[in-house]
Design a protein around this motif. Structure first.
Motif, short mmCIF file in Angstrom:
data_model
loop_
_atom_site.label_atom_id
_atom_site.label_comp_id
_atom_site.label_asym_id
_atom_site.label_seq_id
_atom_site.Cartn_x
_atom_site.Cartn_y
_atom_site.Cartn_z
N SER A 232 3.70 36.01 22.37
CA SER A 232 4.52 37.18 22.68
C SER A 232 4.69 38.05 21.44
O SER A 232 4.64 37.56 20.30
CB SER A 232 5.91 36.74 23.17
N GLY A 233 4.89 39.34 21.65
CA GLY A 233 5.23 40.23 20.54
C GLY A 233 4.24 41.33 20.29
O GLY A 233 4.63 42.50 20.12
N ALA A 234 2.96 41.02 20.26
CA ALA A 234 1.96 42.03 19.96
C ALA A 234 1.81 43.02 21.10
O ALA A 234 1.44 44.19 20.89
CB ALA A 234 0.61 41.37 19.67
N GLU A 238 5.29 44.92 30.05
CA GLU A 238 5.25 46.22 30.71
C GLU A 238 4.05 47.04 30.24
O GLU A 238 3.35 47.66 31.05
CB GLU A 238 6.55 46.98 30.41
N HIS A 239 3.80 47.04 28.92
CA HIS A 239 2.66 47.78 28.38
C HIS A 239 1.35 47.18 28.89
O HIS A 239 0.41 47.92 29.22
CB HIS A 239 2.70 47.76 26.85
N ALA A 240 1.29 45.84 28.95
CA ALA A 240 0.08 45.19 29.46
C ALA A 240 -0.20 45.59 30.91
O ALA A 240 -1.34 45.87 31.28
CB ALA A 240 0.23 43.67 29.35
N ARG A 241 0.85 45.66 31.71
CA ARG A 241 0.67 46.05 33.12
C ARG A 241 0.15 47.48 33.21
O ARG A 241 -0.73 47.79 34.03
CB ARG A 241 1.99 45.91 33.87
N GLU A 242 0.69 48.37 32.37
CA GLU A 242 0.25 49.77 32.38
C GLU A 242 -1.22 49.88 32.00
O GLU A 242 -1.98 50.61 32.65
CB GLU A 242 1.11 50.59 31.42
N LEU A 243 -1.63 49.17 30.96
CA LEU A 243 -3.01 49.24 30.50
C LEU A 243 -3.97 48.66 31.55
O LEU A 243 -5.05 49.20 31.80
CB LEU A 243 -3.16 48.49 29.18
N LEU A 244 -3.57 47.55 32.17
CA LEU A 244 -4.41 46.93 33.18
C LEU A 244 -4.53 47.82 34.41
O LEU A 244 -5.62 47.97 34.99
CB LEU A 244 -3.84 45.56 33.57
N ALA A 245 -3.43 48.44 34.79
CA ALA A 245 -3.46 49.34 35.95
C ALA A 245 -4.37 50.53 35.68
O ALA A 245 -5.09 51.01 36.57
CB ALA A 245 -2.05 49.81 36.28
N ASP A 255 5.93 37.26 30.80
CA ASP A 255 6.25 36.99 29.40
C ASP A 255 7.56 36.21 29.36
O ASP A 255 8.59 36.72 29.81
CB ASP A 255 6.39 38.30 28.62
N ASP A 256 7.52 34.97 28.84
CA ASP A 256 8.72 34.13 28.79
C ASP A 256 9.38 34.15 27.42
O ASP A 256 10.27 33.34 27.13
CB ASP A 256 8.39 32.70 29.19
N GLY A 257 8.93 35.08 26.56
CA GLY A 257 9.49 35.15 25.22
C GLY A 257 8.73 34.33 24.20
O GLY A 257 8.90 34.51 22.99
N VAL A 258 7.89 33.44 24.67
CA VAL A 258 7.04 32.63 23.79
C VAL A 258 5.58 33.03 23.97
O VAL A 258 4.84 33.23 23.00
CB VAL A 258 7.21 31.13 24.09
N SER A 259 5.17 33.18 25.22
CA SER A 259 3.78 33.52 25.52
C SER A 259 3.71 34.64 26.54
O SER A 259 4.53 34.71 27.47
CB SER A 259 3.03 32.30 26.07
N LEU A 260 2.74 35.49 26.36
CA LEU A 260 2.39 36.50 27.36
C LEU A 260 1.25 35.90 28.18
O LEU A 260 0.22 35.54 27.63
CB LEU A 260 1.94 37.79 26.68
N ALA A 261 1.46 35.78 29.48
CA ALA A 261 0.46 35.16 30.35
C ALA A 261 -0.06 36.17 31.35
O ALA A 261 0.71 36.89 31.99
CB ALA A 261 1.08 33.97 31.09
#
Length: 304
Positions: A232-234, A238-245, A255-261
């Motif tokens: 998480s962090g980089a 929300e940004h990942a969803r926008e880029l993927l869309a 994102d659980d605060g530890v990992s972005l899945a």
């Protein structure tokens, strides 16, 4: 060639419980075959019928073309059985145990003791069975099942309760046993174990076989998404969803605060996106496993 095991319509009831409900299966000579299922699925009862330890209420079973029930003296030297719970003669050392088991089949003491070396227990020949570690006791149990050089070996949850190192060592031994041409039938709760060792597996539940196939085939048929995780962090969810869309990539992002899945069936564009965002730190890529297949077929509810 006669199959090592051929069963058709096996049924076994204990009072109100239908432990085995129409099980049919065939295991080829030299195959490493796994029987998987949750607690109470009927795995052990099925094996006990095939081993000739229990009489089926209905159906038929053959081992090398011969019926195991009633107890068939012609079959006993051809099969080896390692039961779910190891049981040894009281107050005997490992060496005395293996010699005693060997004598039941007319195996000489020298041949029997040599089997301890085969399973890595030679240095513990003078140790009483109750003093052995869990992994050593399991190896002794397998040695007793192998002492008469059987063609077919039944193993009922042989690695339960073992530490990771003992499990891996036992896997190596089982691979060697199978590579020598022996047929191995294994029940286990460890799905990674079955995926690594077995040529084919049968998934059981409620006394029935739900599917039988090589592990890789079952996993491919599941058609599950690939799961990519990064620290998480980089990149925010929300940004990942926008880029993927924006790229038209279908994916589920959490994102659980530890990992972005990110779960997707098209991992290529996702990896490219993560690389462009310099968000590959801690990257893990996980496809479906036999555990995913197992849970889809048998459900996720806890069972005693």
């Amino acid at each position: 060639m006669t199959a090592a095991i051929a069963a058709e319509g096996l049924r076994k009831r204990y009072g109100e419980i239908q432990a085995v409900d129409g099980v049919s299966l065939e295991v080829e000579a030299g195959e490493f075959f796994g029987v998987l299922g949750p607690n109470g699925a009927g795995k052990t009862t099925t094996l006990e019928i095939l081993e000739g330890l229990r009489r089926p209420d209905a159906g038929s079973a053959e081992i090398f073309g011969l019926s195991p029930w009633p107890r068939n003296p012609a079959l006993l030297p051809r099969i080896g059985v390692q039961l779910q719970a190891s049981a040894f003669f009281e107050r005997l050392t490992a060496g005395e145990q293996i010699v005693t088991f060997g004598s039941l089949y007319g195996v000489s003491s020298a041949q029997a003791v040599a089997m301890l070396d085969r399973v890595g227990l030679a240095e513990f020949a003078g140790t009483r069975a109750e003093k052995l570690s869990g992994g050593q006791a399991q190896r002794l149990s397998i040695a007793c099942a192998l002492v008469h050089d059987p063609e077919l070996l039944f193993l009922d949850e042989p690695t339960t309760g073992l530490d990771p190192q003992a499990r891996r060592n036992l896997w190596d031994l089982l691979r060697e046993i199978n590579a020598e041409g022996r047929t191995v039938v294994l029940t286990t709760h460890y799905l990674d174990e079955a995926e690594i060792l077995c040529d084919r597996v049968a998934v059981m539940d409620h006394g029935r076989i739900l599917k039988t196939d090589p592990p890789a085939t079952l996993i491919r048929e599941l058609d599950a998404p690939t799961r990519l995780t990064v620290e998480s962090g980089a990149l925010t969810a929300e940004h990942a969803r926008e880029l993927l869309a924006a790229t038209g990539t279908e994916a589920e992002v959490q994102d659980d605060g530890v990992s972005l899945a990110i779960a997707t069936r098209t991992p290529g564009p996702v990896l490219t996106l993560l690389a462009e965002q310099d968000a590959l730190r801690g990257l893990e890529v996980r496809g479906a496993t036999l555990e995913d297949v197992f849970l889809q077929l048998t459900g996720r509810e806890y069972r005693e």
